[in-house]
Enzyme design. Structure first.
Site, PDB file in Angstrom:
ATOM      1  N   LYS A 173      -9.156   2.565  -2.080  1.00 26.45           N
ATOM      2  CA  LYS A 173      -9.428   1.903  -0.800  1.00 26.45           C
ATOM      3  C   LYS A 173     -10.826   2.266  -0.315  1.00 26.45           C
ATOM      4  CE  LYS A 173      -7.108   1.137   3.677  1.00 26.45           C
ATOM      5  NZ  LYS A 173      -5.869   1.464   4.423  1.00 26.45           N
ATOM      6  N   SER A 201       0.432  -2.745   7.243  1.00 29.77           N
ATOM      7  CA  SER A 201      -0.025  -3.142   8.580  1.00 29.77           C
ATOM      8  C   SER A 201       1.163  -3.135   9.524  1.00 29.77           C
ATOM      9  CB  SER A 201      -0.642  -4.546   8.510  1.00 29.77           C
ATOM     10  OG  SER A 201      -1.092  -4.966   9.770  1.00 29.77           O
ATOM     11  N   GLY A 253      -3.837 -60.028  13.127  1.00 29.20           N
ATOM     12  CA  GLY A 253      -2.462 -59.626  13.409  1.00 29.20           C
ATOM     13  C   GLY A 253      -1.943 -58.625  12.402  1.00 29.20           C
ATOM     14  N   ALA A 279     -10.791 -56.373  -1.822  1.00 29.11           N
ATOM     15  CA  ALA A 279     -11.581 -57.039  -0.797  1.00 29.11           C
ATOM     16  C   ALA A 279     -12.407 -58.113  -1.492  1.00 29.11           C
ATOM     17  CB  ALA A 279     -12.502 -56.054  -0.077  1.00 29.11           C
ATOM     18  N   THR A 280     -12.662 -59.173  -0.788  1.00 29.25           N
ATOM     19  CA  THR A 280     -13.465 -60.262  -1.348  1.00 29.25           C
ATOM     20  C   THR A 280     -14.936 -59.915  -1.225  1.00 29.25           C
ATOM     21  OG1 THR A 280     -11.796 -61.900  -0.771  1.00 29.25           O
ATOM     22  CG2 THR A 280     -14.044 -62.695  -1.152  1.00 29.25           C
ATOM     23  N   LEU A 317      -2.624 -54.765  10.193  1.00 27.56           N
ATOM     24  CA  LEU A 317      -2.891 -53.383  10.588  1.00 27.56           C
ATOM     25  C   LEU A 317      -4.373 -53.069  10.720  1.00 27.56           C
ATOM     26  CD1 LEU A 317      -0.294 -51.341   8.494  1.00 27.56           C
ATOM     27  CD2 LEU A 317      -0.611 -51.228  10.976  1.00 27.56           C
ATOM     28  N   LYS A 375     -18.350 -53.095  -5.799  1.00 31.32           N
ATOM     29  CA  LYS A 375     -18.158 -53.452  -4.393  1.00 31.32           C
ATOM     30  C   LYS A 375     -18.488 -52.279  -3.477  1.00 31.32           C
ATOM     31  CE  LYS A 375     -14.521 -56.843  -5.382  1.00 31.32           C
ATOM     32  NZ  LYS A 375     -13.095 -57.221  -5.184  1.00 31.32           N
ATOM     33  N   CYS A 415      -5.546  -3.199   2.381  1.00 31.56           N
ATOM     34  CA  CYS A 415      -5.313  -3.265   3.830  1.00 31.56           C
ATOM     35  C   CYS A 415      -6.589  -3.397   4.656  1.00 31.56           C
ATOM     36  CB  CYS A 415      -4.488  -2.052   4.277  1.00 31.56           C
ATOM     37  SG  CYS A 415      -3.671  -2.315   5.875  1.00 31.56           S
ATOM     38  N   SER A 432      -7.194 -54.924  11.101  1.00 32.41           N
ATOM     39  CA  SER A 432      -7.952 -55.542  12.198  1.00 32.41           C
ATOM     40  C   SER A 432      -7.442 -55.047  13.546  1.00 32.41           C
ATOM     41  CB  SER A 432      -7.877 -57.065  12.112  1.00 32.41           C
ATOM     42  OG  SER A 432      -6.558 -57.547  12.304  1.00 32.41           O
ATOM     43  N   GLU A 458       0.831  -1.198   0.000  1.00 36.36           N
ATOM     44  CA  GLU A 458       0.000   0.000   0.000  1.00 36.36           C
ATOM     45  C   GLU A 458       0.875   1.260   0.000  1.00 36.36           C
ATOM     46  OE1 GLU A 458      -3.555   1.751   2.946  1.00 36.36           O
ATOM     47  OE2 GLU A 458      -2.257   0.094   3.584  1.00 36.36           O
TER      48      GLU A 458
END
Length: 636
Positions: A115, A197, A353, A471-472, A355, A597, A170, A357, A46
């Site tokens: 302004k 500012s 065992g 996935a099945t 991740l 799916k 501003c 689940s 400005e």
């Protein structure tokens, strides 16, 4: 400018108060630096041609004429600069003095934006010298040019779709109804703010929140240039906190008290896509704005923008930990509500065992704690079969015991072997039937145990698997509530790691860390020498790549070629171009072919901005063709 990217720059010259020629030279030097870096939009502070802190010198005609002359000189000096440039200066219009942002392009002053809101409180007294802009508009003679003057000016670029620029100054940003609201509703995708500012303690964070918030609210880019060193320090100090925001994110921020120039690559195509997607963002209408064209040469932007290789994961650890706790609570609250609704006292899930689940069991434990139910009413079922290894089996069992859930083992080898005999499947043929028979048998076991308990089967499948169709169908694809349904695989790891780091139980933490160290696998093929023989990422590709592809397709709306381009930047040094392209093709093929799916998914909580529920975020025909997307990839 290819793919909607535009390089922009915001700079603060070192001013000399009231020395317009010197300030012009400083500005010109920065313009040339920005041009060397191929910036196409440049913004300066400005009243930068005079200095903001001239005080009553703004009443001096000598200063005003010098500023006007310097503006015209800079317009000529930048005739060969391929950019739209915004400069600040005082100008007289119809007998009154205005604080103005001037737009320059190819040797011409295109427009003058005054302004609107003049601060006249605390350390500010702008109304002493300047007049606030009104609704009026007109033209101002500058040299031999009639230049549009007014607040409703839009600078449009026919050379780049989606690039429409508007300006405010501003204080305009600080008021309850900033002019930039009207600018954006009229079609501006980029807002520039020429500011001065001053610095007081804590103001930097407030500025940052304003700019981030306004860019998010207006779904725009916001370029903020503010005064810095060189301004008078009679009463104030200016820090030059230049910033570039985009839809709520601060892309670049200059170091304060350093007059630092900052650069960023705006993604205008992304902003346009977001506005199209948001049904509450109105279409641009005829609102009295004057559109002023400017020209830019079309050329490819050399990307400097950072693309995180893990877009679902916050980089900062503190933020990441907070996000993990929040997500775990969302997952647990979703399950808690479902259990309350069906008056359920029991939950059943398969524990492998692995991740997914593991995370599902942790979430279920948290939900039961919220309900005040004993964890022993969670039945975690381990179902060893042909591919189960000792490592995953032991982790599944020990994890269940550590969490206080009830462990149940159902060895499904005999049942699957009998099924093979019934359907005439050769047990030595390790094909998809061999694998899926095990997955469907496990789901049947879980459903029937849940019936025995009058409980719910908690699903374990994650978002990445849903995207890829890994996935099945009617196997691990199915449950009564899927707590991981919108958790990408890369995030699953961090959630489990967060629990390991914060649980305060050494044994539990050790088990979780070993789960994290185990290769991702459905364990449907016999082990080799006791080790996992079937690694998912060898078959479908690295999950970090697929999660990256998914994020930029679903959340950001990129096409295949653009995803390929940014993936090369994000994963440079990790994967070569051929590898990225190979798995990107695989991603699109699987995403389209496996929609059936996703069309019948169980309920599950949305936790982030990307989800694939057919009832919510993603409604796609199961037989949609992928050819248009693949054709684009074949051309790369």
């Amino acid at each position: 400018m290819k793919d909607g990217f535009l390089k922009v720059a915001v700079g603060t010259p070192r001013v000399a108060v009231a020395d317009c020629r010197r300030n012009g030279e400083e500005t010109l030097g920065l313009i040339r630096e920005m041009a060397e870096k191929k910036a196409k939009l440049m913004v300066f502070p400005e009243l930068g041609l005079t200095g903001y802190t001239c005080g009553d010198l703004f009443w001096q005609e000598t200063l005003l004429e010098a500023a006007k002359a310097e503006l015209l000189r800079l317009a000529q000096e930048t005739a060969q600069v391929d950019a739209l440039i915004f400069l600040g200066l005082p100008l007289v219009y119809e007998g009154k003095l205005y604080n103005v942002a001037a737009a320059l392009n190819r040797g011409r002053v295109l427009g003058l934006v005054p302004k609107s809101h003049l601060p006249n409180y605390a350390e500010f007294y702008e109304a002493r010298q300047f007049t606030a802009a009104g609704e009026e508009s007109g033209t101002l003679l500058l040299g031999d040019q009639e230049v549009p003057f007014g607040t409703k000016l839009l600078f449009t670029c026919p050379d780049m779709q989606g690039l429409t620029v508007a300006a405010e100054i501003c204080e305009d940003l600080w008021v309850p109804q900033p002019p930039s609201i009207g600018h954006a509703l009229a079609g501006a995708s980029v807002i520039v703010n020429l500011s001065a500012s001053d610095e007081v303690t804590g103001k930097d964070s407030y500025r940052r929140s304003l700019i981030g918030g306004q860019s998010a609210r207006l779904v725009c880019a916001y370029l903020y240039a503010t005064a810095g060193e060189g301004e008078s320090t009679t009463d104030l100090v200016f820090g030059g906190q230049n910033m570039i925001g985009e839809n709520g994110r601060i892309l670049a921020e200059g170091k304060r008290f350093a007059n630092e120039t900052v650069y960023a690559d705006l993604d205008l195509a992304y902003l346009a896509g977001e506005r199209r997607r948001m049904t509450t963002f109105p279409a641009a209408g005829d609102s009295g704005y004057q559109k002023i064209p400017f020209r830019l040469c079309r050329e490819e932007t050399a990307l400097e923008r950072y693309f995180s290789p893990q877009p679902f994961i916050p980089f900062d650890k503190g933020e990441r930990d907070g996000r993990c706790d929040e997500i775990l609570n969302i997952q647990a609250m979703g399950l808690k509500k479902r259990l309350e609704h069906v008056h359920g006292q029991y939950a059943v899930l398969g524990i492998s065992g692995g991740l997914d689940s593991t995370l599902a069991l942790l979430v279920t434990a948290r939900a039961f704690d919220m309900l005040g139910l004993p964890r022993k009413q969670i039945t975690a079922v381990t179902m060893p079969c042909f591919g189960t290894t000792d490592r995953t089996y032991q982790n599944a069992c020990e994890l269940t015991r550590c969490l206080g859930a009830t462990l149940r083992e159902v060895d499904i080898r005999e049942a699957v072997t009998t099924h093979f005999r019934d359907i005439g499947q050769d047990a030595g043929t390790h094909d998809v039937t061999y694998e899926n028979s095990q997955a469907r048998e496990r789901t049947q076991v879980l459903m029937d145990i849940a019936n025995q308990k009058n409980g719910l089967v908690v699903g374990t499948g994650d978002l990445s698997e849903l995207a890829l169709g890994w996935a099945t169908y009617n196997g691990d694809h199915m449950s009564m509530y899927g707590v991981n349904a919108s958790i990408p695989k890369t995030l699953v790891r961090h959630l489990v790691r967060y629990w390991a780091d914060t649980c305060g139980e050494e044994k539990l933490s050790a088990i979780l860390l070993d789960v994290l160290d185990t290769p991702v696998s459905p364990e449907l093929l016999p082990p080799k020498d006791g080790n996992i023989a079937q690694k998912t990422e060898d078959l479908v590709g690295p999950y970090e790549l697929h999660d990256f592809f998914l994020y930029y397709m679903m959340r950001v709306g990129y096409g295949p070629a653009k995803i390929y381009r940014v993936a090369q930047k994000a994963f440079g040094g990790t994967y070569d171009r051929e590898t990225i392209l190979k798995w990107l093709k695989k991603f699109y093929w699987r995403f389209f072919s496996q929609q059936f799916k996703r069309s019948c998914l169980p309920d599950g909580p949305k936790v982030g901005s990307v989800a694939l529920s057919p009832r919510g975020d993603w409604r796609m025909p199961s037989d949609a063709c992928v050819s248009v997307w693949m054709e684009q990839l074949e051309q790369l």
